[in-house]
Write an enzyme that holds these catalytic residues in place. Structure first.
Site, PDB file in Angstrom:
ATOM      1  N   TYR A 125       0.879  -1.252   0.129  1.00  0.00           N
ATOM      2  CA  TYR A 125       0.083   0.057   0.225  1.00  0.00           C
ATOM      3  C   TYR A 125       0.892   1.212   0.241  1.00  0.00           C
ATOM      4  O   TYR A 125       0.391   2.422  -0.228  1.00  0.00           O
ATOM      5  CB  TYR A 125      -0.898   0.185   1.147  1.00  0.00           C
ATOM      6  CG  TYR A 125      -1.893  -0.888   1.311  1.00  0.00           C
ATOM      7  CD1 TYR A 125      -2.244  -1.907   0.254  1.00  0.00           C
ATOM      8  CD2 TYR A 125      -2.848  -1.057   2.652  1.00  0.00           C
ATOM      9  CE1 TYR A 125      -3.200  -2.863   0.571  1.00  0.00           C
ATOM     10  CE2 TYR A 125      -3.598  -2.232   2.837  1.00  0.00           C
ATOM     11  CZ  TYR A 125      -3.783  -3.017   1.730  1.00  0.00           C
ATOM     12  OH  TYR A 125      -4.961  -3.999   2.023  1.00  0.00           O
ATOM     13  N   HIS A 170      -0.034 -12.072   2.579  1.00  0.00           N
ATOM     14  CA  HIS A 170      -1.048 -11.137   2.045  1.00  0.00           C
ATOM     15  C   HIS A 170      -1.981 -11.976   0.863  1.00  0.00           C
ATOM     16  O   HIS A 170      -3.240 -11.680   0.850  1.00  0.00           O
ATOM     17  CB  HIS A 170      -0.553  -9.937   1.075  1.00  0.00           C
ATOM     18  CG  HIS A 170      -1.504  -8.789   0.788  1.00  0.00           C
ATOM     19  ND1 HIS A 170      -0.754  -7.503   0.870  1.00  0.00           N
ATOM     20  CD2 HIS A 170      -2.824  -8.736   0.837  1.00  0.00           C
ATOM     21  CE1 HIS A 170      -2.052  -6.767   0.556  1.00  0.00           C
ATOM     22  NE2 HIS A 170      -3.087  -7.328   0.727  1.00  0.00           N
TER      23      HIS A 170
END
Length: 310
Positions: A56, A112
């Site tokens: 991110y 993730h």
């Protein structure tokens, strides 16, 4: 009647506030820099669990916001994630996350995705969304079992206070359990009223795995559903508040992202729903993923629906 949010206890004994702020800030440097401002408003509003990821790009702004807020580090829970293209460099990537955050530990570190991939950029994170979402090559090795063994070492080191997974199904959790020494503390997946994942939620409860829900509202498509609109009016709350309350009532931690101070407050000011209304919202389930939706061939990010266990 509206209330605050409960706390959820991980299988490590750690307690997390029941709604986390999603910390995806966009792809441009300008958007990422702006994220510090809305992290500060969230901290002021009362958020104490923050969900970021190395990919991110907001670990640095989150760490800076926490320090600027004056709130003691131990009162804030930080969740971050291993990028799927750094599975061959897990310790290096994890230490980079600590450096970005400016702290010497994280509260929860997640894989993730179950699959490992590579990018043309190698270790570096691609700077454009097209490459991030479509430019990967799926690798046969390392497997998520291999990657989990490295995360277990990070947990043993004390630098990751808890470890978990993201985008795992019952199928992949059971495959992981065959080699895991440590049961994941959390599994973060896409859940909304249109994708309730009842079986997975129940399975994780039985195993002591906290379920976290990303894209928890289901976006406009779900928020405009007539049942959601009607029940939100009944409780005199927004559609988002209603859906966050539904998650919490099911023992699921929602991870809503909002940069708007007023909506941030709303998302942690939740109505107490009746069992009948909880069931009615769950009944909207269509097994429809809205964010991470497989294509017409049943493929998403190089894996088939069968490989994911969906």
């Amino acid at each position: 009647m509206t209330t605050g949010v409960p706390t959820f206890k991980l299988n490590t004994g750690a307690e997390f506030s029941g709604v986390a702020l999603g910390c995806y800030g966009g792809f441009t440097p300008e958007e990422i820099a702006q994220s510090k401002n809305w992290f500060l408003t969230a901290l002021k509003a009362g958020y104490r669990t923050f969900d970021t990821a190395q990919i991110y790009g907001t670990e640095g702004t989150l760490g800076a916001a926490i320090k600027e807020s004056g709130i003691p580090r131990e009162e804030v829970k930080i969740v971050t994630k291993l990028p799927w293209h750094r599975c061959q460099y897990i310790e290096r990537s994890f230490n980079e996350s600590l450096t970005n955050l400016g702290f010497d530990y994280v509260d929860l570190y997640l894989l993730h995705f179950p699959q490992a991939v590579s990018y043309p950029t190698g270790y570096d994170i691609p700077t454009d969304a097209e490459t991030v979402l479509k430019g990967m090559k799926v690798l046969e090795k390392p497997s998520f079992n291999d990657n989990w063994a490295v995360l277990e070492k990070l947990y043993e080191s004390g630098k990751a206070k808890a470890i978990g997974v993201s985008n795992f199904s019952i199928k992949t959790l059971e495959a992981l359990a065959k080699t895991a020494k440590i049961t994941p503390a959390a599994n973060q997946v896409e859940i909304s009223p249109y994708c309730a994942q009842e079986d997975l939620v129940e399975y994780c409860k039985q195993k002591g795995i906290l379920v976290m829900a990303y894209s928890p509202s289901g976006h406009e498509k779900v928020r405009k559903d007539p049942t959601i609109v009607r029940l939100a009016e009944k409780y005199n709350v927004s559609a988002n508040q209603l859906i966050m309350a539904w998650h919490v009532a099911r023992g699921v931690m929602p991870v809503p992202k909002s940069a708007d101070p007023e909506r941030q407050k709303q998302n942690i000011t939740l109505p107490k729903l009746s069992p009948e209304d909880i069931a009615e919202i769950t009944g909207l389930d269509k097994n429809e993923r809205i964010v991470n939706k497989p294509d017409e061939n049943g493929v998403l990010y190089g894996w088939t629906v069968e490989q994911y266990g969906w």
